[in-house]
Write a protein that holds these residues in place. Structure first.
Motif, PDB file in Angstrom:
ATOM      1  N   VAL A  11      -2.655   2.630   2.169  1.00 58.68           N
ATOM      2  CA  VAL A  11      -2.955   3.677   3.152  1.00 58.68           C
ATOM      3  C   VAL A  11      -1.961   3.622   4.301  1.00 58.68           C
ATOM      4  N   ALA A  12      -1.755   2.444   4.871  1.00 62.77           N
ATOM      5  CA  ALA A  12      -0.838   2.318   6.000  1.00 62.77           C
ATOM      6  C   ALA A  12       0.591   2.680   5.603  1.00 62.77           C
ATOM      7  N   ASP A  13       1.029   2.226   4.432  1.00 62.32           N
ATOM      8  CA  ASP A  13       2.395   2.512   3.991  1.00 62.32           C
ATOM      9  C   ASP A  13       2.613   4.017   3.814  1.00 62.32           C
ATOM     10  N   ALA A  14       1.640   4.685   3.188  1.00 64.24           N
ATOM     11  CA  ALA A  14       1.772   6.127   2.976  1.00 64.24           C
ATOM     12  C   ALA A  14       1.772   6.873   4.292  1.00 64.24           C
ATOM     13  N   LEU A  15       0.924   6.442   5.205  1.00 66.81           N
ATOM     14  CA  LEU A  15       0.821   7.142   6.488  1.00 66.81           C
ATOM     15  C   LEU A  15       2.062   6.927   7.347  1.00 66.81           C
ATOM     16  N   LEU A  16       2.603   5.714   7.353  1.00 67.77           N
ATOM     17  CA  LEU A  16       3.808   5.444   8.139  1.00 67.77           C
ATOM     18  C   LEU A  16       5.015   6.186   7.576  1.00 67.77           C
ATOM     19  N   ALA A  17       5.114   6.284   6.263  1.00 67.42           N
ATOM     20  CA  ALA A  17       6.219   7.046   5.668  1.00 67.42           C
ATOM     21  C   ALA A  17       6.125   8.520   6.058  1.00 67.42           C
ATOM     22  N   TRP A  18       4.915   9.051   6.059  1.00 68.86           N
ATOM     23  CA  TRP A  18       4.715  10.440   6.484  1.00 68.86           C
ATOM     24  C   TRP A  18       5.059  10.606   7.964  1.00 68.86           C
ATOM     25  N   TYR A  19       4.630   9.658   8.791  1.00 70.42           N
ATOM     26  CA  TYR A  19       4.878   9.713  10.231  1.00 70.42           C
ATOM     27  C   TYR A  19       6.374   9.659  10.535  1.00 70.42           C
ATOM     28  N   ASP A  20       7.107   8.864   9.806  1.00 68.62           N
ATOM     29  CA  ASP A  20       8.552   8.775  10.038  1.00 68.62           C
ATOM     30  C   ASP A  20       9.230  10.137   9.880  1.00 68.62           C
TER      31      ASP A  20
END
Length: 355
Positions: A11-20
């Motif tokens: 979840v965190a990895d997917a969200l951080l990639a989207w945020y970037d």
């Protein structure tokens, strides 16, 4: 049954990639690209933005944040500002206790902490006006502490991600626990802002854009078809209606009579028109003896817990008088924009009536 997609890492990895790729450009934010280059957020700007954003939208806060940081670029400058000036600049943002606590907090940081905000939520919560959410947000965003930040956007994301149907506010402990499982130790500040951005732009209250959501695969509410109905909320009780009277007195040279409300209570510390108490009925309480004329129309305003209806009465302000209540403000010193919204509505009603 164990769901690997709903564990913290994916979840965190997917969200951080989207945020970037999709982080909102906000005046108080250090972008993920800047963070990657080592730029650190200014705790003062993070704190100021979080206080302003309490019960207020990003769109409403932008102009106020720019004005405050132009006038008072750091906590030392804000701590030295005059109370009346700060309250005047805050006018229109509402929830005026925030402005009083803003000054108290700035002065405490300068006098007791050498102008430095503490980096732990426990120490931050000892400062005026900083509660659990704000302390966690500052610790995460300004200091990259792995704290769980739970605002309305995050509540909505977690309720949908885990398909939680317990109504708010009763669901808060469960939502907090779920959010905590996803908070990473790597880039927790960016993650906190990412999940808030997701709720503000993709996982919106109405018509969530599930098709482009970075968490669409693990989202249990999307799979169940329940996303649009979450989070559930306990029905609110109807707000009562209170009534009052305000008295607008103006001199031929443009001077007006205003009074400063008590520090505690609604509109605390703000200048406004003299008036009655607010209750089930309005009781006359003019600031001086005169023939007070009642304006056509009325002022309607809604506070958090009640609706308010004000009758507006006007009279000429005598040339020579020492008012028993309030203070006479010259035309040069009177700025309608300094008034809280409900008092400015009364002024607008009077102005439109004499135009």
């Amino acid at each position: 049954m164990r769901d690997p997609d709903l564990e913290a890492g994916p979840v965190a990895d997917a969200l951080l990639a989207w945020y970037d790729a999709h982080a909102r450009d906000l005046p108080w934010r250090v972008s993920p690209a800047e963070r990657a280059l080592g730029v650190r957020p200014d705790p003062y700007r993070v704190w100021l933005s979080e206080v302003m954003l309490q019960q207020t939208t990003v769109a409403a806060v932008r102009a106020y944040f720019h004005r405050f940081t132009t006038l008072w670029p750091d906590v030392t400058a804000l701590a030295a500002a005059e109370d009346g000036t700060v309250m005047g600049e805050w006018a229109g943002l509402g929830y005026y206790a925030r402005a009083r606590n803003l000054l108290k907090c700035a002065r405490r940081v300068v006098s007791d902490l050498d102008g430095r905000f503490p980096d732990s939520p426990e120490a931050l919560r000892l400062l005026p006006g900083i509660g659990p959410y704000t302390a966690a947000a500052i610790a995460a965003i300004a200091f990259d502490r792995p704290e769980t930040v739970l605002d309305g956007n995050v509540e909505r994301v977690m309720a949908r991600l885990h398909d939680i149907h317990t109504p708010l506010p009763g669901a808060k402990p469960e939502l907090t626990a779920r959010a905590a499982t996803h908070t990473p130790t790597t880039r927790p500040g960016d993650y906190a802002q990412a999940v808030m951005d997701l709720g503000a732009t993709i996982c919106t209250p109405k018509s969530p854009a599930c098709g482009i959501c970075p968490l669409r695969a693990p989202c249990r509410a999307r799979a169940a078809g329940t996303a649009a109905e979450l989070p559930k909320k306990t029905p609110k009780k109807p707000k009562p209606t209170r009534r009052g009277i305000v008295y607008l007195a103006r001199r031929d040279d443009g001077a007006v009579l205003l009074e400063r409300r008590p520090d505690k209570g609604l509109l605390g510390g703000m200048l406004g028109w003299p008036g009655s108490e607010w209750g089930e009925t309005a009781q006359e309480r003019p600031p001086f003896a005169a023939q007070w004329d009642t304006l056509a129309g009325e002022v309607r305003h809604t506070f958090t817990h009640f609706h308010l209806i004000l009758t507006v009465k006007t009279a000429p302000l005598p040339d020579r008088m020492n008012p028993e209540t309030g203070e006479i403000i010259t035309a040069a010193g009177f700025r309608p924009s300094d008034l809280p919204t409900v008092m400015r509505k009364a002024y607008d009603l009077w102005r439109d009536g004499v135009a």
